[in-house]
Write a protein that holds these residues in place. Structure first.
Motif, PDB file in Angstrom:
ATOM      1  N   ILE A  73       0.864  -1.171   0.000  1.00 18.95           N
ATOM      2  CA  ILE A  73       0.000   0.000   0.000  1.00 18.95           C
ATOM      3  C   ILE A  73       0.910   1.234   0.000  1.00 18.95           C
ATOM      4  CG2 ILE A  73      -1.795   1.256   1.258  1.00 18.95           C
ATOM      5  CD1 ILE A  73      -2.749  -1.420   0.146  1.00 18.95           C
ATOM      6  N   ASN A  74       0.791   2.057  -1.034  1.00 20.43           N
ATOM      7  CA  ASN A  74       1.688   3.197  -1.234  1.00 20.43           C
ATOM      8  C   ASN A  74       1.215   4.491  -0.602  1.00 20.43           C
ATOM      9  OD1 ASN A  74       3.605   1.878  -3.104  1.00 20.43           O
ATOM     10  ND2 ASN A  74       1.777   1.679  -4.371  1.00 20.43           N
ATOM     11  N   THR A  75      -0.066   4.602  -0.276  1.00 20.86           N
ATOM     12  CA  THR A  75      -0.630   5.868   0.184  1.00 20.86           C
ATOM     13  C   THR A  75      -1.500   5.640   1.416  1.00 20.86           C
ATOM     14  OG1 THR A  75      -2.702   5.731  -1.072  1.00 20.86           O
ATOM     15  CG2 THR A  75      -0.777   6.606  -2.245  1.00 20.86           C
ATOM     16  N   ASP A  76      -2.075   6.718   1.914  1.00 22.52           N
ATOM     17  CA  ASP A  76      -3.064   6.641   2.991  1.00 22.52           C
ATOM     18  C   ASP A  76      -4.483   6.664   2.432  1.00 22.52           C
ATOM     19  OD1 ASP A  76      -1.146   6.636   5.024  1.00 22.52           O
ATOM     20  OD2 ASP A  76      -1.035   8.820   5.035  1.00 22.52           O
ATOM     21  N   SER A  77      -4.623   6.522   1.154  1.00 27.11           N
ATOM     22  CA  SER A  77      -5.912   6.650   0.483  1.00 27.11           C
ATOM     23  C   SER A  77      -6.759   5.396   0.639  1.00 27.11           C
ATOM     24  CB  SER A  77      -5.683   6.926  -1.006  1.00 27.11           C
ATOM     25  OG  SER A  77      -6.886   6.825  -1.717  1.00 27.11           O
ATOM     26  N   ASP A  78      -8.019   5.573   1.021  1.00 25.33           N
ATOM     27  CA  ASP A  78      -8.912   4.429   1.089  1.00 25.33           C
ATOM     28  C   ASP A  78      -9.254   3.914  -0.312  1.00 25.33           C
ATOM     29  OD1 ASP A  78     -10.462   6.704   0.613  1.00 25.33           O
ATOM     30  OD2 ASP A  78     -11.937   6.269   2.172  1.00 25.33           O
ATOM     31  N   SER A  79      -9.062   4.744  -1.323  1.00 26.76           N
ATOM     32  CA  SER A  79      -9.256   4.296  -2.705  1.00 26.76           C
ATOM     33  C   SER A  79      -8.253   3.198  -3.056  1.00 26.76           C
ATOM     34  CB  SER A  79      -9.090   5.460  -3.685  1.00 26.76           C
ATOM     35  OG  SER A  79      -9.993   6.494  -3.403  1.00 26.76           O
ATOM     36  N   GLU A  80      -7.024   3.335  -2.574  1.00 22.42           N
ATOM     37  CA  GLU A  80      -6.015   2.310  -2.846  1.00 22.42           C
ATOM     38  C   GLU A  80      -6.377   0.998  -2.165  1.00 22.42           C
ATOM     39  OE1 GLU A  80      -1.202   1.673  -3.002  1.00 22.42           O
ATOM     40  OE2 GLU A  80      -2.005   3.226  -1.665  1.00 22.42           O
ATOM     41  N   VAL A  81      -6.985   1.076  -1.002  1.00 20.59           N
ATOM     42  CA  VAL A  81      -7.452  -0.126  -0.314  1.00 20.59           C
ATOM     43  C   VAL A  81      -8.540  -0.806  -1.141  1.00 20.59           C
ATOM     44  CG1 VAL A  81      -8.633  -0.971   1.753  1.00 20.59           C
ATOM     45  CG2 VAL A  81      -6.795   0.702   1.974  1.00 20.59           C
ATOM     46  N   LEU A  82      -9.515  -0.029  -1.623  1.00 26.01           N
ATOM     47  CA  LEU A  82     -10.570  -0.578  -2.487  1.00 26.01           C
ATOM     48  C   LEU A  82      -9.973  -1.261  -3.715  1.00 26.01           C
ATOM     49  CD1 LEU A  82     -13.262   2.250  -2.517  1.00 26.01           C
ATOM     50  CD2 LEU A  82     -13.669  -0.130  -1.913  1.00 26.01           C
ATOM     51  N   LEU A  83      -8.979  -0.630  -4.311  1.00 25.73           N
ATOM     52  CA  LEU A  83      -8.329  -1.173  -5.497  1.00 25.73           C
ATOM     53  C   LEU A  83      -7.651  -2.498  -5.196  1.00 25.73           C
ATOM     54  CD1 LEU A  83      -7.302  -0.921  -8.429  1.00 25.73           C
ATOM     55  CD2 LEU A  83      -5.417   0.449  -7.533  1.00 25.73           C
ATOM     56  N   ASN A  84      -6.891  -2.565  -4.129  1.00 28.69           N
ATOM     57  CA  ASN A  84      -6.136  -3.780  -3.818  1.00 28.69           C
ATOM     58  C   ASN A  84      -7.007  -4.934  -3.362  1.00 28.69           C
ATOM     59  OD1 ASN A  84      -3.054  -3.560  -4.077  1.00 28.69           O
ATOM     60  ND2 ASN A  84      -3.721  -1.549  -3.382  1.00 28.69           N
ATOM     61  N   ILE A  85      -8.056  -4.658  -2.620  1.00 25.04           N
ATOM     62  CA  ILE A  85      -8.959  -5.737  -2.216  1.00 25.04           C
ATOM     63  C   ILE A  85      -9.669  -6.304  -3.437  1.00 25.04           C
ATOM     64  CG2 ILE A  85     -11.098  -6.247  -0.957  1.00 25.04           C
ATOM     65  CD1 ILE A  85      -9.979  -4.488   1.296  1.00 25.04           C
ATOM     66  N   PHE A  86     -10.114  -5.433  -4.339  1.00 24.45           N
ATOM     67  CA  PHE A  86     -10.761  -5.909  -5.562  1.00 24.45           C
ATOM     68  C   PHE A  86      -9.793  -6.719  -6.419  1.00 24.45           C
ATOM     69  CE2 PHE A  86     -11.931  -5.300 -10.055  1.00 24.45           C
ATOM     70  CZ  PHE A  86     -13.191  -5.900 -10.049  1.00 24.45           C
ATOM     71  N   ALA A  87      -8.593  -6.197  -6.647  1.00 26.29           N
ATOM     72  CA  ALA A  87      -7.615  -6.883  -7.506  1.00 26.29           C
ATOM     73  C   ALA A  87      -7.252  -8.253  -6.929  1.00 26.29           C
ATOM     74  CB  ALA A  87      -6.368  -6.024  -7.672  1.00 26.29           C
ATOM     75  N   ASP A  88      -7.010  -8.325  -5.625  1.00 33.81           N
ATOM     76  CA  ASP A  88      -6.666  -9.606  -5.009  1.00 33.81           C
ATOM     77  C   ASP A  88      -7.826 -10.589  -5.103  1.00 33.81           C
ATOM     78  OD1 ASP A  88      -4.535 -11.013  -3.259  1.00 33.81           O
ATOM     79  OD2 ASP A  88      -6.446 -11.358  -2.203  1.00 33.81           O
ATOM     80  N   SER A  89      -9.045 -10.122  -4.862  1.00 30.27           N
ATOM     81  CA  SER A  89     -10.217 -10.993  -4.954  1.00 30.27           C
ATOM     82  C   SER A  89     -10.452 -11.457  -6.387  1.00 30.27           C
ATOM     83  CB  SER A  89     -11.453 -10.264  -4.423  1.00 30.27           C
ATOM     84  OG  SER A  89     -11.278  -9.930  -3.071  1.00 30.27           O
ATOM     85  N   LEU A  90     -10.174 -10.594  -7.347  1.00 27.35           N
ATOM     86  CA  LEU A  90     -10.312 -10.957  -8.758  1.00 27.35           C
ATOM     87  C   LEU A  90      -9.324 -12.059  -9.124  1.00 27.35           C
ATOM     88  CD1 LEU A  90     -11.844 -10.268 -11.342  1.00 27.35           C
ATOM     89  CD2 LEU A  90     -10.140  -8.500 -11.790  1.00 27.35           C
ATOM     90  N   ILE A  91      -8.096 -11.949  -8.666  1.00 30.46           N
ATOM     91  CA  ILE A  91      -7.080 -12.983  -8.910  1.00 30.46           C
ATOM     92  C   ILE A  91      -7.530 -14.318  -8.326  1.00 30.46           C
ATOM     93  CG2 ILE A  91      -4.738 -13.727  -8.315  1.00 30.46           C
ATOM     94  CD1 ILE A  91      -4.040 -10.649  -8.318  1.00 30.46           C
ATOM     95  N   LYS A  92      -8.017 -14.291  -7.090  1.00 27.37           N
ATOM     96  CA  LYS A  92      -8.477 -15.532  -6.445  1.00 27.37           C
ATOM     97  C   LYS A  92      -9.654 -16.135  -7.188  1.00 27.37           C
ATOM     98  CE  LYS A  92      -6.684 -14.409  -1.934  1.00 27.37           C
ATOM     99  NZ  LYS A  92      -6.939 -13.696  -0.691  1.00 27.37           N
ATOM    100  N   GLY A  93     -10.569 -15.304  -7.665  1.00 25.96           N
ATOM    101  CA  GLY A  93     -11.706 -15.795  -8.434  1.00 25.96           C
ATOM    102  C   GLY A  93     -11.298 -16.405  -9.753  1.00 25.96           C
ATOM    103  N   MET A  94     -10.300 -15.826 -10.388  1.00 24.87           N
ATOM    104  CA  MET A  94      -9.791 -16.375 -11.652  1.00 24.87           C
ATOM    105  C   MET A  94      -9.151 -17.731 -11.410  1.00 24.87           C
ATOM    106  SD  MET A  94      -8.137 -12.823 -13.020  1.00 24.87           S
ATOM    107  CE  MET A  94      -6.976 -13.614 -14.124  1.00 24.87           C
TER     108      MET A  94
END
Length: 151
Positions: A73-94
C-alpha cells in the motif's frame, strides 16, 4: 478546471475507447499527487479505480492488504485499499474458476480469462469487507467497466 487542463491535442493522444477520470480532491488520507485518482494496479490485467466516499475501516483493511494479502500500500488513500482488495479478490476468483491458468491466477496474458463470475465474486468480497459510504468505478483494462456503491 478540467476544460482548462485538457485540450483537444491531449485527447488526440489517448488510445482506446474507454477511460476513467476523477476531478475531486481526496477527503481522506493526504492530498498528495500520489493519491490523485484514478489509482492503478497492473495485476491482474491492469485495474483502475475512481471512488468517492470514505471507508470507516480503511486502516484495518490496509493492514489486511499488507499483512495477509502481501500487497504493498503506497498511500493513505482508502481508494487504494478498495483497489487492492478488488484486484486480489479478482485474482483468487480467476484461479478458483480455472481461468487464471496457474499459481496465483497467472495466465498467458489472455484478456478473456476474467469472467463475469470472477468480477462479481470480487465485488462480493469488496462489499463484505469495506464499511462506510462510498461509490465508484473499476476499469479492468480491455475487459469491463464496473460500477459499485456501498451496500
Amino acid at each position: 478546471l478540467v476544460k482548462d487542463v485538457f485540450q483537444t491535442h491531449h485527447m488526440m493522444d489517448l488510445r482506446g475507447c474507454v477511460g476513467l477520470g476523477h476531478v475531486r480532491y481526496p477527503t481522506a488520507g493526504s492530498s498528495s499527487c500520489a493519491e490523485a485518482q484514478p489509482l492503478y494496479t497492473n495485476y491482474p490485467r491492469g485495474v483502475c479505480v475512481a471512488h468517492n466516499g470514505n471507508l470507516t475501516n480503511a486502516e484495518e483493511l490496509a493492514g489486511h492488504c499488507r499483512e495477509e494479502l502481501g500487497r504493498h500500500i503506497n498511500t493513505d488513500s482508502d481508494s487504494e485499499v478498495l483497489l487492492n482488495i478488488f484486484a486480489d479478490s479478482l485474482i483468487k476468483g480467476m484461479a478458483a474458476s480455472g481461468s487464471g491458468g496457474g499459481e496465483n491466477g497467472r495466465s498467458g496474458g489472455k484478456r478473456n480469462d476474467i469472467t463475469v463470475e470472477s468480477i462479481f465474486g470480487a465485488m462480493e468480497e469488496v462489499m463484505s469487507r469495506c464499511k462506510g459510504g462510498y461509490a465508484g468505478l473499476y476499469l479492468i483494462n480491455g475487459v469491463a467497466l464496473v460500477g459499485f456503491r456501498d451496500p
